[in-house]
Motif scaffolding. Structure first.
Motif, PDB file in Angstrom:
ATOM      1  N   VAL A  69       0.827  -1.207   0.000  1.00  0.00           N
ATOM      2  CA  VAL A  69       0.000   0.000   0.000  1.00  0.00           C
ATOM      3  C   VAL A  69       0.860   1.256   0.000  1.00  0.00           C
ATOM      4  O   VAL A  69       2.046   1.236   0.331  1.00  0.00           O
ATOM      5  CB  VAL A  69      -0.951   0.020   1.213  1.00  0.00           C
ATOM      6  CG1 VAL A  69      -1.919  -1.128   1.148  1.00  0.00           C
ATOM      7  CG2 VAL A  69      -0.166   0.010   2.530  1.00  0.00           C
ATOM      8  N   GLY A  70       0.235   2.376  -0.358  1.00  0.00           N
ATOM      9  CA  GLY A  70       0.900   3.668  -0.338  1.00  0.00           C
ATOM     10  C   GLY A  70       0.969   4.243   1.065  1.00  0.00           C
ATOM     11  O   GLY A  70       0.463   3.665   2.031  1.00  0.00           O
ATOM     12  N   ARG A  71       1.562   5.431   1.157  1.00  0.00           N
ATOM     13  CA  ARG A  71       1.879   5.994   2.477  1.00  0.00           C
ATOM     14  C   ARG A  71       0.642   6.322   3.300  1.00  0.00           C
ATOM     15  O   ARG A  71       0.618   6.107   4.513  1.00  0.00           O
ATOM     16  CB  ARG A  71       2.735   7.250   2.304  1.00  0.00           C
ATOM     17  CG  ARG A  71       3.194   7.860   3.622  1.00  0.00           C
ATOM     18  CD  ARG A  71       4.285   8.866   3.397  1.00  0.00           C
ATOM     19  NE  ARG A  71       5.462   8.230   2.817  1.00  0.00           N
ATOM     20  CZ  ARG A  71       6.536   8.901   2.398  1.00  0.00           C
ATOM     21  NH1 ARG A  71       6.556  10.217   2.489  1.00  0.00           N
ATOM     22  NH2 ARG A  71       7.565   8.257   1.900  1.00  0.00           N
ATOM     23  N   VAL A  72      -0.409   6.844   2.663  1.00  0.00           N
ATOM     24  CA  VAL A  72      -1.615   7.203   3.416  1.00  0.00           C
ATOM     25  C   VAL A  72      -2.213   5.969   4.093  1.00  0.00           C
ATOM     26  O   VAL A  72      -2.551   5.987   5.278  1.00  0.00           O
ATOM     27  CB  VAL A  72      -2.658   7.867   2.496  1.00  0.00           C
ATOM     28  CG1 VAL A  72      -3.960   8.092   3.248  1.00  0.00           C
ATOM     29  CG2 VAL A  72      -2.127   9.195   1.962  1.00  0.00           C
ATOM     30  N   ALA A 154       6.848   5.398   9.021  1.00  0.00           N
ATOM     31  CA  ALA A 154       6.145   5.365   7.724  1.00  0.00           C
ATOM     32  C   ALA A 154       6.639   6.441   6.762  1.00  0.00           C
ATOM     33  O   ALA A 154       6.623   6.235   5.543  1.00  0.00           O
ATOM     34  CB  ALA A 154       4.642   5.500   7.929  1.00  0.00           C
ATOM     35  N   HIS A 155       7.086   7.586   7.281  1.00  0.00           N
ATOM     36  CA  HIS A 155       7.536   8.663   6.397  1.00  0.00           C
ATOM     37  C   HIS A 155       8.808   8.291   5.637  1.00  0.00           C
ATOM     38  O   HIS A 155       9.155   8.927   4.639  1.00  0.00           O
ATOM     39  CB  HIS A 155       7.791   9.937   7.215  1.00  0.00           C
ATOM     40  CG  HIS A 155       8.920   9.803   8.202  1.00  0.00           C
ATOM     41  ND1 HIS A 155       8.763   9.142   9.415  1.00  0.00           N
ATOM     42  CD2 HIS A 155      10.206  10.230   8.161  1.00  0.00           C
ATOM     43  CE1 HIS A 155       9.916   9.184  10.076  1.00  0.00           C
ATOM     44  NE2 HIS A 155      10.803   9.829   9.335  1.00  0.00           N
ATOM     45  N   ARG A 156       9.496   7.234   6.086  1.00  0.00           N
ATOM     46  CA  ARG A 156      10.721   6.800   5.396  1.00  0.00           C
ATOM     47  C   ARG A 156      10.487   5.598   4.492  1.00  0.00           C
ATOM     48  O   ARG A 156      11.399   5.148   3.813  1.00  0.00           O
ATOM     49  CB  ARG A 156      11.801   6.448   6.422  1.00  0.00           C
ATOM     50  CG  ARG A 156      12.308   7.637   7.217  1.00  0.00           C
ATOM     51  CD  ARG A 156      13.508   7.251   8.040  1.00  0.00           C
ATOM     52  NE  ARG A 156      13.160   6.333   9.115  1.00  0.00           N
ATOM     53  CZ  ARG A 156      14.016   5.477   9.679  1.00  0.00           C
ATOM     54  NH1 ARG A 156      15.245   5.390   9.231  1.00  0.00           N
ATOM     55  NH2 ARG A 156      13.628   4.706  10.672  1.00  0.00           N
ATOM     56  N   TRP A 157       9.255   5.065   4.500  1.00  0.00           N
ATOM     57  CA  TRP A 157       8.985   3.878   3.698  1.00  0.00           C
ATOM     58  C   TRP A 157       8.893   4.254   2.221  1.00  0.00           C
ATOM     59  O   TRP A 157       8.324   5.274   1.854  1.00  0.00           O
ATOM     60  CB  TRP A 157       7.687   3.213   4.124  1.00  0.00           C
ATOM     61  CG  TRP A 157       7.752   2.558   5.472  1.00  0.00           C
ATOM     62  CD1 TRP A 157       8.680   2.762   6.446  1.00  0.00           C
ATOM     63  CD2 TRP A 157       6.833   1.615   6.003  1.00  0.00           C
ATOM     64  NE1 TRP A 157       8.405   2.003   7.546  1.00  0.00           N
ATOM     65  CE2 TRP A 157       7.277   1.285   7.309  1.00  0.00           C
ATOM     66  CE3 TRP A 157       5.678   1.012   5.521  1.00  0.00           C
ATOM     67  CZ2 TRP A 157       6.596   0.378   8.116  1.00  0.00           C
ATOM     68  CZ3 TRP A 157       4.994   0.113   6.330  1.00  0.00           C
ATOM     69  CH2 TRP A 157       5.456  -0.205   7.597  1.00  0.00           C
TER      70      TRP A 157
END
Length: 203
Positions: A69-72, A154-157
Motif C-alpha cells: 500500500v501507499g503511504r496514506v 512510515a515517512h521513510r517507507w
C-alpha cells in the motif's frame, strides 16, 4: 535503510498474527466441575477470547497489505494494527489475571446444559491456566509495537504502491510505444496512449 523498518514491522505483524491464530486452537485453561468428581473441561483460546482468531487473521491481512500500500494507507493500517493488538492484549491479560466466568461459560454450558453466570460459577470448583494466555498477551504487545513502529517510520517507507503503478505504466508504454506498428491506422486508444506519455497526439 528505508526498507528495514518496513520489513521489520511486517515480519513482527505476520509472526505475531500467526501465533495468535495458533493460540486460538490451543487449550487456555482447564475447568474442573464440582458436580461430577474429577471431570475436567479444556477451554480453547477461541472459546476464552472469541475475537482472538478473527483479530489474528486481520493482523495477518494487515501485515501482508503493508507490503504494497501507499503511504496514506500505511498510516491507517498502522493505527488499525495497534488497536487490534491492544484489544487482544487486554482480553488475554484479563484471562490470565482474573479468569472471568464468561471465559469458560460457553464450554461449561455446552457440556452440562446449565446456563447463567452464577449457575456456571457455582458448578465450577477450580480453573487451571496454561501458558497460552500469557504468551498470547505478549504476542499481542508485539503487534502493538509493530503498529507503533509503522506509524513512527512510515515517512521513510518507499511507496510500493507507487512503484507498482509506475511499473504497469512502463509496461504499457513499452507495449504500445516502440513496438507498435507505425503503418496501421491510429485510433482513439493510440491518441490516449500518446497523451499518457506526454506526447502530442495530433503531431
Amino acid at each position: 535503510m528505508t526498507r528495514r523498518p518496513r520489513s521489520l514491522a511486517v515480519l513482527m505483524i505476520l509472526v505475531a498474527g500467526a501465533l495468535g491464530v495458533i493460540s486460538s486452537t490451543q487449550t487456555w485453561l482447564v475447568v474442573t466441575l464440582a458436580s461430577v468428581e474429577g471431570e475436567q473441561l479444556p477451554v480453547a483460546g477461541a472459546d476464552a477470547v472469541p475475537v482472538l482468531a478473527p483479530l489474528s487473521l486481520a493482523a495477518l491481512a494487515l501485515g501482508a497489505a503493508l507490503t504494497i500500500v501507499g503511504r496514506v494507507l500505511v498510516y491507517a493500517f498502522g493505527v488499525l494494527t495497534g488497536l487490534l493488538g491492544a484489544v487482544v492484549a487486554v482480553a488475554s491479560a484479563r484471562v490470565a489475571i482474573d479468569t472471568p466466568v464468561e471465559t469458560y461459560a460457553s464450554t461449561v454450558t455446552e457440556a452440562t446444559g446449565i446456563t447463567g453466570p452464577q449457575a456456571v460459577r457455582d458448578l465450577v470448583s477450580s480453573t487451571a491456566l496454561t501458558p497460552w494466555p500469557v504468551l498470547t498477551a505478549v504476542v499481542a504487545v508485539v503487534i502493538v509495537l509493530a503498529g507503533v513502529l509503522t506509524l513512527v517510520t512510515a515517512h521513510r517507507w518507499t511507496g510500493s504502491g507507487r512503484r507498482y503503478r509506475q511499473g504497469v505504466a512502463d509496461d504499457a508504454t513499452e507495449s504500445a510505444g516502440p513496438g507498435a506498428d507505425p503503418s496501421r491506422p491510429r485510433d482513439a486508444i493510440d491518441s490516449w496512449d500518446d497523451l499518457s506519455r506526454g506526447e502530442d497526439p495530433t503531431s
